[in-house]
Design an enzyme around this catalytic site. Structure first.
Site, short mmCIF file in Angstrom:
data_model
loop_
_atom_site.label_atom_id
_atom_site.label_comp_id
_atom_site.label_asym_id
_atom_site.label_seq_id
_atom_site.Cartn_x
_atom_site.Cartn_y
_atom_site.Cartn_z
N ASN A 50 0.76 -1.08 -0.11
CA ASN A 50 -0.23 0.05 -0.11
C ASN A 50 0.83 1.41 0.37
O ASN A 50 0.47 2.32 0.65
CB ASN A 50 -1.21 0.18 1.02
CG ASN A 50 -2.21 -1.49 1.32
OD1 ASN A 50 -1.73 -1.43 0.02
ND2 ASN A 50 -2.11 -1.98 2.53
N CYS A 51 2.08 1.53 -0.91
CA CYS A 51 2.95 2.27 -0.98
C CYS A 51 3.77 2.80 -0.27
O CYS A 51 3.76 4.21 0.48
CB CYS A 51 2.01 4.00 -1.93
SG CYS A 51 1.56 3.76 -3.59
N THR A 52 3.82 1.36 1.41
CA THR A 52 3.95 2.45 2.72
C THR A 52 5.64 1.21 2.72
O THR A 52 5.37 0.55 4.15
CB THR A 52 3.12 2.14 3.87
OG1 THR A 52 2.56 0.76 3.98
CG2 THR A 52 2.17 3.06 3.35
#
Length: 118
Positions: A72-74
């Site tokens: 999730n882009c993390t």
């Protein structure tokens, strides 16, 4: 605009509080981030220990529940937290979500627990 940002925020907070309470009742669910709903927005990242988030997302999808799974882009945060499998499940809530959708999420997680024997 007709609803108003304070009302939208309050609604998100109610749903976030409810989902945190319900996830906390499920053995094996690990929630990431503050457990105090007032310090969160309408996002809850979690894992069902023993089940890969992509597999959980597939089971939930079969129950009509959409979540995100993966990094999730993390990725840097996930790496620093040493999260198992290097990914998480994430449920998101907004103005158009209702408490029964939290109930459906919880029921789907319980179904996944049975399917995967965790």
């Amino acid at each position: 605009n007709s609803v108003g940002l304070p009302q939208i925020h309050a609604h998100e907070q109610q749903l976030t509080k409810y989902v945190l309470e319900e996830l906390g009742k499920i053995k094996g669910v690990e929630v990431y981030g503050p457990l105090d709903y007032s310090k969160r927005c309408g996002l809850v990242s979690f894992n069902l220990l023993g089940v890969h988030p992509h597999d959980l997302a597939t089971v939930l999808d079969s129950e009509g529940v959409e979540i995100r799974s993966g990094q999730n882009c993390t990725q840097p945060l996930i790496d620093s937290l040493k999260i198992p499998n290097g990914s998480v499940a994430r449920a998101s809530f907004y103005l158009y979500n209702l408490p029964w959708e939290v109930d459906r999420l919880v029921a789907g997680i319980k179904k996944a627990k049975k399917i995967f024997g965790v």
